[in-house]
Scaffold this active site. Sequence first.
Site, PDB file in Angstrom:
ATOM      1  N   CYS A 218      33.534   4.897  29.179  1.00 61.40           N
ATOM      2  CA  CYS A 218      32.062   4.908  29.244  1.00 61.40           C
ATOM      3  C   CYS A 218      31.655   3.961  30.373  1.00 61.40           C
ATOM      4  O   CYS A 218      30.898   3.014  30.159  1.00 61.40           O
ATOM      5  CB  CYS A 218      31.442   4.482  27.922  1.00 61.40           C
ATOM      6  SG  CYS A 218      32.058   5.365  26.468  1.00 61.40           S
ATOM      7  N   ALA A 219      32.164   4.228  31.564  1.00 53.88           N
ATOM      8  CA  ALA A 219      32.142   3.244  32.644  1.00 53.88           C
ATOM      9  C   ALA A 219      30.753   2.982  33.210  1.00 53.88           C
ATOM     10  O   ALA A 219      30.473   1.889  33.694  1.00 53.88           O
ATOM     11  CB  ALA A 219      33.086   3.689  33.767  1.00 53.88           C
TER      12      ALA A 219
ATOM     13  N   GLY B 280      29.933   0.733  36.370  1.00 52.57           N
ATOM     14  CA  GLY B 280      31.223   0.092  36.582  1.00 52.57           C
ATOM     15  C   GLY B 280      31.305  -1.412  36.566  1.00 52.57           C
ATOM     16  O   GLY B 280      32.285  -1.968  37.083  1.00 52.57           O
ATOM     17  N   GLY B 281      30.358  -2.109  35.963  1.00 56.05           N
ATOM     18  CA  GLY B 281      30.458  -3.565  35.925  1.00 56.05           C
ATOM     19  C   GLY B 281      31.745  -4.051  35.286  1.00 56.05           C
ATOM     20  O   GLY B 281      32.441  -4.914  35.832  1.00 56.05           O
ATOM     21  N   LYS B 282      32.096  -3.490  34.143  1.00 53.45           N
ATOM     22  CA  LYS B 282      33.319  -3.904  33.449  1.00 53.45           C
ATOM     23  C   LYS B 282      34.551  -3.296  34.117  1.00 53.45           C
ATOM     24  O   LYS B 282      35.629  -3.901  34.102  1.00 53.45           O
ATOM     25  CB  LYS B 282      33.234  -3.523  31.975  1.00 53.45           C
ATOM     26  CG  LYS B 282      32.095  -4.243  31.244  1.00 53.45           C
ATOM     27  CD  LYS B 282      31.971  -3.799  29.799  1.00 53.45           C
ATOM     28  CE  LYS B 282      30.752  -4.444  29.148  1.00 53.45           C
ATOM     29  NZ  LYS B 282      29.465  -3.949  29.712  1.00 53.45           N
TER      30      LYS B 282
ATOM     31  N   ASP C 146      32.688   8.875  32.941  1.00 52.96           N
ATOM     32  CA  ASP C 146      31.326   8.892  32.420  1.00 52.96           C
ATOM     33  C   ASP C 146      30.816  10.329  32.431  1.00 52.96           C
ATOM     34  O   ASP C 146      31.347  11.180  33.152  1.00 52.96           O
ATOM     35  CB  ASP C 146      30.397   7.993  33.250  1.00 52.96           C
ATOM     36  CG  ASP C 146      29.172   7.537  32.457  1.00 52.96           C
ATOM     37  OD1 ASP C 146      29.243   6.480  31.827  1.00 52.96           O
ATOM     38  OD2 ASP C 146      28.158   8.271  32.443  1.00 52.96           O
TER      39      ASP C 146
ATOM     40  N   ASP D 113      32.985  16.375  31.676  1.00 53.45           N
ATOM     41  CA  ASP D 113      32.115  17.555  31.631  1.00 53.45           C
ATOM     42  C   ASP D 113      32.389  18.454  30.432  1.00 53.45           C
ATOM     43  O   ASP D 113      31.654  19.404  30.168  1.00 53.45           O
ATOM     44  CB  ASP D 113      32.212  18.362  32.928  1.00 53.45           C
ATOM     45  CG  ASP D 113      33.643  18.674  33.324  1.00 53.45           C
ATOM     46  OD1 ASP D 113      34.537  18.558  32.461  1.00 53.45           O
ATOM     47  OD2 ASP D 113      33.869  19.022  34.496  1.00 53.45           O
TER      48      ASP D 113
ATOM     49  N   ASP E 245      33.067   1.105  25.810  1.00 57.20           N
ATOM     50  CA  ASP E 245      31.813   0.340  25.817  1.00 57.20           C
ATOM     51  C   ASP E 245      30.704   1.357  25.581  1.00 57.20           C
ATOM     52  O   ASP E 245      30.054   1.827  26.513  1.00 57.20           O
ATOM     53  CB  ASP E 245      31.656  -0.382  27.159  1.00 57.20           C
ATOM     54  CG  ASP E 245      30.465  -1.312  27.172  1.00 57.20           C
ATOM     55  OD1 ASP E 245      30.260  -2.032  26.179  1.00 57.20           O
ATOM     56  OD2 ASP E 245      29.724  -1.319  28.174  1.00 57.20           O
TER      57      ASP E 245
ATOM     58  N   CYS F  18      26.440  -3.584  23.363  1.00 56.78           N
ATOM     59  CA  CYS F  18      25.520  -4.687  23.654  1.00 56.78           C
ATOM     60  C   CYS F  18      24.408  -4.685  22.611  1.00 56.78           C
ATOM     61  O   CYS F  18      23.237  -4.864  22.910  1.00 56.78           O
ATOM     62  CB  CYS F  18      24.960  -4.621  25.076  1.00 56.78           C
ATOM     63  SG  CYS F  18      24.104  -3.078  25.488  1.00 56.78           S
TER      64      CYS F  18
END
Length: 397
Positions: free
Chosen positions: A227-228, A231-233, A251, A278, A296, A349
């Site tokens: 679940c990128a 892409g922070g993580k 994603d 997809d 995430d 989060c």
Amino acid sequence: MKLYVNIARAVIQSLEMIFEQGKFADKVIEKVLKQDPKWGARDRRFIAETTYDIVRWYRLIQTLTDTPSNDYWSLLGGWCVLHDVPLPAWDEFNRLQPDKIQARLEKFQQIRRINESIPDWLDDLGEQELGARWDSELHALNEEAEVVLRTNTLKTSPRELKALLLEEHVETATLPDVPDALVLERRQNVFRLPAFKQGLFEVQDAASQLIAPFMRLEPGMRVVDACAGAGGKTLHIASLLQNKGRILAMDTEEWKLDELKKRARRATASNIETRVIDSSKTIKRLEKSADRLLLDVPCSGLGVLKRNPDAKWKLSTEFIQNVRELQQHIINDYCEMLKPGGLMVYSTCSIMPSENEVQVKKFLETQNGRFDMLDEAHAWPSEGFDGFYMALLRRLS
């Protein structure tokens, strides 16, 4: 401080876009601040911070001014009264009575959902799920978020970055428990800094920086970030892997992965491949392929209201119920990408148990012993940063 009409109109325009057009506050501020190149740093800071503050305290200010929800001039005027900013003699402020506003403040400070400025349903949910803890967490969620940087250790060290930023007149503080983090001493636009353009850091909250290390990564591993998003993580994972091994960032939204590619180039993260989800076949083809899997998952975002205060006015009980169902779908379907013996992190989060511990417990019960939990952790808003939950699970068979 004096309120100028062009600055006031910028705040009003921002509020209209957020509340009437459903735009995200950060995107609105970004757009509005581009309108007048003559605005200085002080003007821009006032527009951004005042807009966010009115959004954060929307219900309280509306109650104190006793105005319709779309009377943004009265909301701005009420904000001025509460912050001791003299009200200009403008027609838009004629109906406001500062003494009455202050008197009403004392009265409504005793009612939590008004004093902390949240919808009734959200106050009910928080109390139901968190009990006595809800008071402190809700209060913390109304504080302004710190600006936290994550050092890109593929290019530099926290110590070197701190010294370099100081040369650019940006003072930062370190965090003992988050080794790559630097916290800004004063809010400013860091995206204009040469150090950012050189890929030496990303903006990432301290709590968010706890997720990648929680995965127990080792260089050379094959990692799936399912679940990128942008892409922070993913980028943090790349730095911890020291560009060794392979990361598959996935994603359902291709535009988010396109943004990740740009960020990866700037960071010189060379071991990242992107793939759009997809159909269910995309997941099926990757069965038992990952040493580590990060989920995430989409969530209510109720742990990050410090930086997204507009979210509390856009969320609904129906949305949260739908997102819980999506979380169960993701963890049950995507877990098949993990190798036996591999580790998976489920994270959100959110601070609500119904999106966190309850979801993990439900998952483990449905898996009939195929997975066990090795660890779990919370980052609470009352501890100073965003609210996150993370669970470390192992696939046994």
